[in-house]
Design an enzyme around this catalytic site. Structure first.
Site, PDB file in Angstrom:
ATOM      1  N   ASN A 127       8.668   3.734  -2.854  1.00  0.00           N
ATOM      2  CA  ASN A 127       9.256   4.242  -1.627  1.00  0.00           C
ATOM      3  C   ASN A 127      10.633   4.877  -1.852  1.00  0.00           C
ATOM      4  O   ASN A 127      11.015   5.796  -1.134  1.00  0.00           O
ATOM      5  CB  ASN A 127       9.332   3.132  -0.580  1.00  0.00           C
TER       6      ASN A 127
ATOM      7  N   VAL B   7       7.033  -2.591  -7.550  1.00  0.00           N
ATOM      8  CA  VAL B   7       6.293  -1.329  -7.666  1.00  0.00           C
ATOM      9  C   VAL B   7       6.354  -0.566  -6.343  1.00  0.00           C
ATOM     10  O   VAL B   7       6.625   0.647  -6.310  1.00  0.00           O
ATOM     11  CB  VAL B   7       4.832  -1.594  -8.079  1.00  0.00           C
ATOM     12  N   LYS B   8       6.134  -1.252  -5.237  1.00  0.00           N
ATOM     13  CA  LYS B   8       6.142  -0.584  -3.924  1.00  0.00           C
ATOM     14  C   LYS B   8       7.537  -0.096  -3.559  1.00  0.00           C
ATOM     15  O   LYS B   8       7.714   1.025  -3.043  1.00  0.00           O
ATOM     16  CB  LYS B   8       5.620  -1.530  -2.837  1.00  0.00           C
ATOM     17  N   ILE B   9       8.545  -0.908  -3.816  1.00  0.00           N
ATOM     18  CA  ILE B   9       9.903  -0.490  -3.499  1.00  0.00           C
ATOM     19  C   ILE B   9      10.289   0.724  -4.337  1.00  0.00           C
ATOM     20  O   ILE B   9      10.875   1.697  -3.835  1.00  0.00           O
ATOM     21  CB  ILE B   9      10.882  -1.649  -3.718  1.00  0.00           C
TER      22      ILE B   9
ATOM     23  N   VAL C 142       0.828  -1.207   0.000  1.00  0.00           N
ATOM     24  CA  VAL C 142       0.000   0.000   0.000  1.00  0.00           C
ATOM     25  C   VAL C 142       0.860   1.254   0.000  1.00  0.00           C
ATOM     26  O   VAL C 142       2.030   1.237   0.386  1.00  0.00           O
ATOM     27  CB  VAL C 142      -0.940   0.023   1.221  1.00  0.00           C
TER      28      VAL C 142
END
Length: 313
Positions: free
Chosen positions: A180, A175-177, A126
């Site tokens: 961030n 995608v999340k890494i 998320v």
């Protein structure tokens, strides 16, 4: 599959983010049972309609189980460790949805463990913090089998405003890494230009008000503005967690042979901030380190600043 007579949603991990998401599911009318290592955090959700269980394995009869834990080792522990979700002899959830920020390798290992029990894993990291969740503005990137995603999409949409299917297997982790890493680079850049403006005689409140109303403004710059203006670094995401994501992002960059010079430089500045003792505050404390390097000491401006996170009606 779920045991006869049991259904609903299970949730493992009731920290600040997990608890807020459980409240949204309860408010949407779902039957939610919760496990958290510190039981008191789970019990605080009873007044919102949740049930509390003693071990992750007690959720094995649920149709869908979410996990939101701190690290790869924690995910492996709550799924396959003692009393783990997949240790029930006769039951396993139909779908495991993991919203932790973990490595692709750990995610793949849990996917294998899930399939051995007849379960499917969706990786669903998320973007947001507890206040973003409460405002209804959370977004999710989801990967795994498309038919499984299609089946559970209504549940995912109860969590926030944006749910994006990004592909098969573990690609949502990347995608999340990547997201961030971008977060860290942006906050460092925002700190640099804000300190530059202040050293030139412009208040942080005025400068950020201008930026937020310009084409360069964003949801992120707006909701970080109160912290930057008033030096309130109540943690939403700490520097050590940001460093972990930079480590994962730069490791992926090496594997994929994708140079990331800006990310590499920012990672060093994050490490420097941690070395200076900024470990328990919000990662927006990069502003203080930038001011120190620039030879100025910041003071809270005590201004009223809109963070743009008014809850949805």
């Amino acid at each position: 599959m779920a045991s006869p007579g049991e259904s609903g949603i299970g949730w493992i991990g009731a920290g600040r983010m997990g608890a807020e998401l459980v409240r949204r599911l309860c408010a949407a009318g779902y039957d939610v049972a919760v496990y958290n290592r510190t039981r008191g955090k789970a019990e605080a959700l009873v007044e919102h309609g949740a049930h509390v269980v003693d071990q992750p394995v007690d959720l094995a009869g649920r149709d869908i189980v979410f996990t939101m834990v701190a690290a790869s080792a924690d995910l492996e522990e709550v799924t396959s460790g003692e009393g783990g979700l997949f240790t029930h002899p006769d039951a396993a959830p139909k779908v495991l949805i993991d919203s932790s920020t973990v490595s692709e390798e750990a995610s793949a290992a849990v996917r294998v463990a899930a399939r051995k029990r007849g379960s499917e894993l969706l990786a669903a990291p998320v973007s947001g913090n507890p206040k973003v969740v409460a405002s209804g503005k959370l977004t999710l990137a989801v990967s795994g089998p498309r038919p499984v995603f299609d089946e559970v999409e209504p549940v995912l949409r109860a969590l926030g405003r944006g749910v994006t299917y990004v592909g098969e297997d573990e690609v949502a982790r990347l995608v999340k890494i990547a997201h961030n890493v971008f977060l860290g680079v942006v906050i460092q850049s925002l700190a640099e230009i804000t300190v530059l403006a202040e050293k030139g005689g412009v208040s942080r409140a005025a400068f950020l008000d201008f930026v937020n109303d310009s084409v360069m403004g964003s949801t992120f710059s707006r909701y970080k503005s109160p912290a930057l203006v008033n030096l309130d670094f109540t943690p939403t995401f700490t520097m050590p967690l940001l460093r972990k994501d930079f480590d994962l992002g730069l490791a992926a960059a090496r594997t994929l042979e994708a140079p990331m010079p800006l990310a590499s430089a920012t990672a060093q500045l994050v490490a420097e901030a941690i070395g200076a003792g900024h470990t328990d505050e919000d990662f927006a404390t990069l502003l203080l380190e930038q001011a120190r390097r620039s030879g100025i000491t910041l003071e809270a401006e005590n201004a009223a600043v809109d963070d743009g996170l008014t809850p949805d009606e």
